[in-house]
Design a protein around this motif. Structure first.
Motif, PDB file in Angstrom:
ATOM      1  N   UNK A   1      55.753 -69.404  94.549  1.00  0.00           N
ATOM      2  CA  UNK A   1      56.663 -68.385  94.058  1.00  0.00           C
ATOM      3  C   UNK A   1      57.997 -69.001  93.680  1.00  0.00           C
ATOM      4  N   UNK A   2      58.581 -68.462  92.648  1.00  0.00           N
ATOM      5  CA  UNK A   2      59.887 -68.911  92.196  1.00  0.00           C
ATOM      6  C   UNK A   2      60.777 -67.689  92.025  1.00  0.00           C
ATOM      7  N   UNK A   3      61.948 -67.736  92.598  1.00  0.00           N
ATOM      8  CA  UNK A   3      62.948 -66.692  92.343  1.00  0.00           C
ATOM      9  C   UNK A   3      63.945 -67.225  91.325  1.00  0.00           C
ATOM     10  N   UNK A   4      64.283 -66.394  90.384  1.00  0.00           N
ATOM     11  CA  UNK A   4      65.249 -66.752  89.354  1.00  0.00           C
ATOM     12  C   UNK A   4      66.485 -65.870  89.489  1.00  0.00           C
ATOM     13  N   UNK A   5      67.628 -66.475  89.318  1.00  0.00           N
ATOM     14  CA  UNK A   5      68.883 -65.729  89.395  1.00  0.00           C
ATOM     15  C   UNK A   5      69.721 -66.066  88.170  1.00  0.00           C
ATOM     16  N   UNK A   6      70.073 -65.046  87.420  1.00  0.00           N
ATOM     17  CA  UNK A   6      70.925 -65.241  86.261  1.00  0.00           C
ATOM     18  C   UNK A   6      72.395 -65.157  86.665  1.00  0.00           C
ATOM     19  N   UNK A   7      73.236 -65.844  85.937  1.00  0.00           N
ATOM     20  CA  UNK A   7      74.678 -65.769  86.151  1.00  0.00           C
ATOM     21  C   UNK A   7      75.381 -65.982  84.816  1.00  0.00           C
ATOM     22  N   UNK A   8      76.674 -65.657  84.799  1.00  0.00           N
ATOM     23  CA  UNK A   8      77.471 -65.891  83.604  1.00  0.00           C
ATOM     24  C   UNK A   8      77.759 -64.653  82.777  1.00  0.00           C
ATOM     25  N   UNK A   9      77.186 -63.529  83.162  1.00  0.00           N
ATOM     26  CA  UNK A   9      77.466 -62.310  82.425  1.00  0.00           C
ATOM     27  C   UNK A   9      78.867 -61.798  82.724  1.00  0.00           C
ATOM     28  N   UNK A  10      79.265 -60.763  81.996  1.00  0.00           N
ATOM     29  CA  UNK A  10      80.578 -60.183  82.215  1.00  0.00           C
ATOM     30  C   UNK A  10      81.052 -59.399  81.023  1.00  0.00           C
ATOM     31  N   UNK A  11      82.345 -59.115  81.024  1.00  0.00           N
ATOM     32  CA  UNK A  11      82.977 -58.372  79.936  1.00  0.00           C
ATOM     33  C   UNK A  11      83.678 -59.344  78.993  1.00  0.00           C
ATOM     34  N   UNK A  12      83.416 -59.197  77.720  1.00  0.00           N
ATOM     35  CA  UNK A  12      84.028 -60.082  76.725  1.00  0.00           C
ATOM     36  C   UNK A  12      84.376 -59.255  75.490  1.00  0.00           C
ATOM     37  N   UNK A  13      85.418 -59.675  74.799  1.00  0.00           N
ATOM     38  CA  UNK A  13      85.806 -58.974  73.581  1.00  0.00           C
ATOM     39  C   UNK A  13      84.898 -59.365  72.416  1.00  0.00           C
ATOM     40  N   UNK A  14      84.773 -58.499  71.433  1.00  0.00           N
ATOM     41  CA  UNK A  14      83.994 -58.881  70.237  1.00  0.00           C
ATOM     42  C   UNK A  14      84.510 -60.180  69.645  1.00  0.00           C
ATOM     43  N   UNK A  15      83.562 -61.023  69.254  1.00  0.00           N
ATOM     44  CA  UNK A  15      83.911 -62.345  68.747  1.00  0.00           C
ATOM     45  C   UNK A  15      83.985 -63.417  69.806  1.00  0.00           C
ATOM     46  N   UNK A  16      83.928 -63.011  71.051  1.00  0.00           N
ATOM     47  CA  UNK A  16      84.016 -63.965  72.145  1.00  0.00           C
ATOM     48  C   UNK A  16      82.687 -64.635  72.466  1.00  0.00           C
ATOM     49  N   UNK A  17      82.717 -65.449  73.524  1.00  0.00           N
ATOM     50  CA  UNK A  17      81.542 -66.231  73.912  1.00  0.00           C
ATOM     51  C   UNK A  17      81.272 -66.093  75.402  1.00  0.00           C
ATOM     52  N   UNK A  18      80.017 -66.225  75.747  1.00  0.00           N
ATOM     53  CA  UNK A  18      79.586 -66.314  77.136  1.00  0.00           C
ATOM     54  C   UNK A  18      78.429 -67.299  77.220  1.00  0.00           C
ATOM     55  N   UNK A  19      78.295 -67.903  78.392  1.00  0.00           N
ATOM     56  CA  UNK A  19      77.155 -68.793  78.626  1.00  0.00           C
ATOM     57  C   UNK A  19      76.398 -68.287  79.847  1.00  0.00           C
ATOM     58  N   UNK A  20      75.145 -67.919  79.650  1.00  0.00           N
ATOM     59  CA  UNK A  20      74.307 -67.451  80.743  1.00  0.00           C
ATOM     60  C   UNK A  20      73.500 -68.619  81.292  1.00  0.00           C
ATOM     61  N   UNK A  21      73.368 -68.651  82.613  1.00  0.00           N
ATOM     62  CA  UNK A  21      72.560 -69.669  83.265  1.00  0.00           C
ATOM     63  C   UNK A  21      71.492 -69.010  84.116  1.00  0.00           C
ATOM     64  N   UNK A  22      70.437 -69.747  84.361  1.00  0.00           N
ATOM     65  CA  UNK A  22      69.314 -69.269  85.173  1.00  0.00           C
ATOM     66  C   UNK A  22      69.061 -70.316  86.246  1.00  0.00           C
ATOM     67  N   UNK A  23      69.197 -69.912  87.493  1.00  0.00           N
ATOM     68  CA  UNK A  23      68.972 -70.810  88.622  1.00  0.00           C
ATOM     69  C   UNK A  23      67.658 -70.470  89.299  1.00  0.00           C
TER      70      UNK A  23
END
Length: 115
Positions: A1-23
């Motif tokens: 079994x593998x558990x995955x956890x996402x991170x990096x989400x949030x609130x950002x303005x239009x035109x902005x950037x985010x980087x999501x990761x999966x652990x």
């Protein structure tokens, strides 16, 4: 079994950037494909991007040229760089890894694009 956890989400303005990761809870050394999906309330979960074990990548038309999926390491197997974000990108984003016959999912991370 593998558990995955996402991170990096949030609130950002239009035109902005985010980087999501999966652990992952344990190292993933081999896989068929790794994917990012997203879902908004009342709609079906939709595929955003895929990377195969051979390094082939593919993207949904609505993110082409703005998002980049990449393979990292055995414990942080996949990430999603999201640029030029739009309000319509607002959703819960899910990491998905196909290992043999098994599909593993994370619990999702909220991305909200709003001014």
């Amino acid at each position: 079994q593998v558990q995955l956890v996402e991170s990096g989400g949030g609130l950002v303005q239009p035109g902005g950037s985010l980087r999501l990761s999966c652990t992952a809870s344990r190292s993933i050394f081999s896989f068929n494909a790794m994917n990012w999906y997203r879902q908004v309330p009342g709609k079906e979960r939709e595929l955003v991007a895929t990377i195969t074990s051979g390094g082939y990548t593919s993207y949904a038309d609505f993110v082409k040229g703005r998002f980049t999926i990449s393979r990292n390491n055995a414990l942080n197997p996949v990430s999603l760089q999201m640029n030029t974000l739009k309000p319509e990108d607002t959703a819960v984003y899910y990491c998905n890894v196909n290992v043999g016959p098994t599909n593993y999912w994370g619990q999702g991370t909220q991305v909200t694009v709003s001014s």
